[in-house]
Design an enzyme around this catalytic site. Structure first.
Site, short mmCIF file in Angstrom:
data_model
loop_
_atom_site.label_atom_id
_atom_site.label_comp_id
_atom_site.label_asym_id
_atom_site.label_seq_id
_atom_site.Cartn_x
_atom_site.Cartn_y
_atom_site.Cartn_z
N ASP A 172 0.84 -1.20 0.00
CA ASP A 172 0.00 0.00 0.00
C ASP A 172 0.87 1.25 0.00
OD1 ASP A 172 -2.79 -0.70 -0.01
OD2 ASP A 172 -2.53 -1.54 1.98
N VAL A 173 1.88 1.26 0.85
CA VAL A 173 2.74 2.44 0.96
C VAL A 173 3.57 2.62 -0.31
CG1 VAL A 173 4.60 3.50 2.28
CG2 VAL A 173 2.78 2.26 3.47
#
Length: 385
Positions: A172-173
């Site tokens: 996600d990051v």
């Protein structure tokens, strides 16, 4: 905050969960006005997704960490009146981000082609789990699931272990970072041509990109699954002694090191007997010998020998130990965020410095719909003017 690089830009954040909102957060950190568009009933699902039983002013604490400094506008995109308000807001925006599954925004009437007609200068960012095409496009794009599908979980852990995912939402990051890169590139192009653009990123592509080094080895090794090391596995394609080892009082990491030099420093001729040419072919044997030696003394004993000699090594710290180090203190990576109601909590700061300035934003995430009247009211006032 008016002197930050993105001051004066307006970003509309339609996204939920992590990748999209984290990208919008970074744009906010850099000075942009970020407006979350949320459902009137409950808002962003992460408001109620409580992690570690931690809340701040009624919302999940984690929600505040990646929505700090934003505004909140509520709109039901299925209501024609609300959709009309949102369209007018889009006309004033520079960037728009969403992470609905492929096809959803098109059905609402806010797909890229429709939005481009409203605002040709807009940069439109779309996040998905697996891209807009293909048999997986409707699968849930969740970090752990993508780690499982992408093979990442089989890179971690030692040979003989089951699959080991990372302990945080790595993909996600990473996807958020790629979205920010694409958005900034399109904003630069817009400054030259006046034309906006479409930026599309997905978690699976981020997974492949993050493992480019190992995946390239795989592609050029007859597509054979990499074999994890029997112990201390940190990268299945790195030769001995690369890995993590137990010491008499903890663990330490040892990166690339010439075997002859390591043998000398550890006073272990058995390591030198293997020869550097065997550092990969007989890595499990070599690492077993290294492990036996390192286990005999405390971590500091070995660091005091290896670091002055230029070998790359480090203690393996847990978070209490890491947070107590001078290195952590020098980075000063923690900030306090505070809600309108006065509740506060510690979290991390933006990792980017601009013109030598550390970027902090002490404002927590907005209450649901806190800025609806002000934002939509400004559109009416502007139209009258």
């Amino acid at each position: 905050m008016t002197d930050l690089p993105l001051s004066g830009l307006r970003v509309l954040d339609f996204a939920q969960f992590l990748a999209g909102p984290v990208a919008a957060l970074r744009l906010a950190d850099l000075g942009a006005e970020v407006i979350k568009i949320e459902r009137p009933q409950g808002g962003d699902l992460c408001r109620s997704m409580v992690v570690n039983d931690q809340r701040l002013d009624g919302d999940s604490l984690v929600f505040h960490t990646f929505n700090r400094g934003k505004k909140s506008v509520t709109a039901d995109l299925k209501r024609p009146e609300d959709l009309a308000d949102v369209r007018r807001l889009i006309e004033t925006a520079d960037v728009m981000i969403h992470n609905f599954r492929p096809g959803v925004m098109e059905r609402i009437g806010l797909g890229y082609d429709a939005v481009k007609a409203l605002n040709p200068r807009l940069v439109y960012g779309a996040v998905s789990g697996y891209g807009a095409e293909g048999p997986w496009k409707d699968k849930p794009g969740q970090d752990l699931l993508v780690q499982a599908l992408s093979g990442i979980a089989w890179l971690n852990g030692n040979d003989g272990d089951g699959p080991v995912p990372t302990g945080f939402a790595m993909l996600d990051v990473a996807t958020a970072g790629q979205l920010v890169q694409g958005i900034l590139a399109c904003l630069v192009r817009r400054g030259v041509s006046g034309r906006g653009g479409l930026v599309e990123v997905d978690l699976m592509s981020a997974a492949i990109d993050m493992t480019f080094e190992q995946f390239t080895c795989f592609l050029n090794d007859e597509s054979g699954q990499p074999r994890r090391h029997a112990q201390g596995n940190a990268n299945p394609y790195q030769p001995a002694p690369y890995g993590v080892y137990r010491t008499a009082d903890g663990h330490m990491a040892l990166a690339m090191a010439p075997l002859a030099k390591l043998a000398e420093l550890l006073a272990c001729p058995e390591i030198a007997a293997f020869g550097q040419a065997q550092a990969f072919a007989r890595l499990d044997e070599i690492k077993s010998v290294v492990a036996g030696v390192l286990a005999t003394q405390p971590t500091k004993h070995w660091l005091d020998i290896l670091e002055p000699a230029g070998l790359w090594c480090a203690p393996v710290l847990d978070w209490p130990a890491f947070a107590a180090t001078p290195g952590f203190a020098a980075l000063d990576p923690v900030q306090v965020i505070r809600t309108e109601g006065g509740a506060d909590a510690k979290t991390t700061r933006c990792p980017i410095r601009i013109d030598g300035r550390m970027l902090r934003n002490p404002v927590a995430a907005p209450a649901l719909g806190a800025d609806t009247d002000a934002v939509f009211g400004s559109l009416v006032a502007a139209a009258r003017a």
